[in-house]
Design an enzyme around this catalytic site. Structure first.
Site, PDB file in Angstrom:
ATOM      1  N   GLY A  33       0.812  -1.213   0.000  1.00  0.00           N
ATOM      2  CA  GLY A  33       0.000   0.000   0.000  1.00  0.00           C
ATOM      3  C   GLY A  33       0.836   1.249   0.000  1.00  0.00           C
ATOM      4  CG  ASN A  34      -0.624   4.708  -1.532  1.00  0.00           C
ATOM      5  OD1 ASN A  34      -1.289   5.532  -0.901  1.00  0.00           O
ATOM      6  ND2 ASN A  34      -1.131   4.032  -2.563  1.00  0.00           N
TER       7      ASN A  34
END
Ligand code: CTP
Ligand code: CA
Length: 238
Positions: A33-34
């Site tokens: 993810g970010n």
């Protein structure tokens, strides 16, 4: 007595907005993810609703406290992965007058998602196989209906070959959007600051042109974007 509704520049319009950051599952408990909080997309949803629009917000992994503070005129669909976000944006596209892709979309996802939790083996490292995600924005541009306005976001840095603006202009062309909100994040003006330095790119004849740079909070940026959207329609319809 019912409070009379104020008439805003986006009255009666439907705006589909993606926000947050996608997560790509590896197994039942892990993802890639970010760090996107979704605050920019939330600010846009609020600004569009305040301007009178009906908002479809496709929210990728946004804190529920942020979502629950939105007005009732914002319909929220929560998603996790890029493919889920794409499916929901395609569904929202059908009756949207405008689309704003503010989400941080993962460029790659694991080639496989295992049904059970991955186990480590021995004391070796490991290599993950990734495949490229579809470009959601380009897909929406390709299947757009007439008069639908499509807006992208891009945070760029310059390097020894090209300026951040050069990269932003190239991205504007590649994506085929009507407007690109370009956030210059070169060196000193880094991520995590409260204020963003933003320019809105559009096309004038054959040229990609940039608005003057303005600096402001995510709410200020949202107001500018909604203003740009509203004035686009005035041009088209007058
Ligand atoms: N975007 C998208 N689908 C992707 C990647 C990006 O819809 N798979 C959208 C983003 O929501 C944003 C715009 O495209 O509105 C620009 O995102 P960005 O990551 O800057 O563009 P990329 O094409 O992924 O290019 P880069 O290699 O610079 O990351
Ligand atoms: Ca990207």
């Amino acid at each position: 007595d019912p409070v009379p509704k104020t008439v805003g520049p986006l009255n009666g319009r439907r705006v589909a907005i993606s926000a947050g950051g996608t997560r790509e599952p590896l197994d039942p408990v892990r993802f890639l993810g970010n760090r996107s909080s979704g605050k920019q997309g939330i600010a846009l949803a609020r600004a569009a609703a305040a301007a009178g629009a009906h908002v479809d917000l496709v929210a990728a992994n946004i804190d529920s406290g942020l979502l629950s503070a939105l007005p009732d005129s914002v319909r929220i669909t929560s998603v996790e992965s890029t493919l889920e976000l794409q499916a929901q944006m395609q569904a929202a596209q059908a009756d949207a007058d405008a689309i704003i892709m503010a989400a941080a979309v993962a460029d790659y996802r694991p080639a496989e998602r295992t049904a059970s939790k991955m186990k480590k083996s021995g004391d070796e490292g490991m290599t993950l196989n990734l495949v490229q995600n579809p470009d959601v924005l380009v897909g929406l541009v390709e299947s757009r209906c007439e008069h639908q306005l499509i807006i992208g976001f891009a945070a760029e840095t310059g390097d020894s070959h090209h300026s951040a603006m050069d990269y932003a202009k190239a991205k504007f062309r590649r994506k085929g959007v009507d407007l690109l909100v370009f956030n210059n994040v070169s060196d000193d003006r880094a991520f995590g600051h409260d204020d963003n330095a933003v320019q809105i790119l559009s096309v004038d004849g054959d040229e990609v042109v940039a608005s003057p740079e303005f600096t402001g909070s995510k709410d200020d940026v949202s107001e500018k974007v909604i203003e740009a959207l509203a004035s686009r329609w005035e041009c088209v319809e007058s």
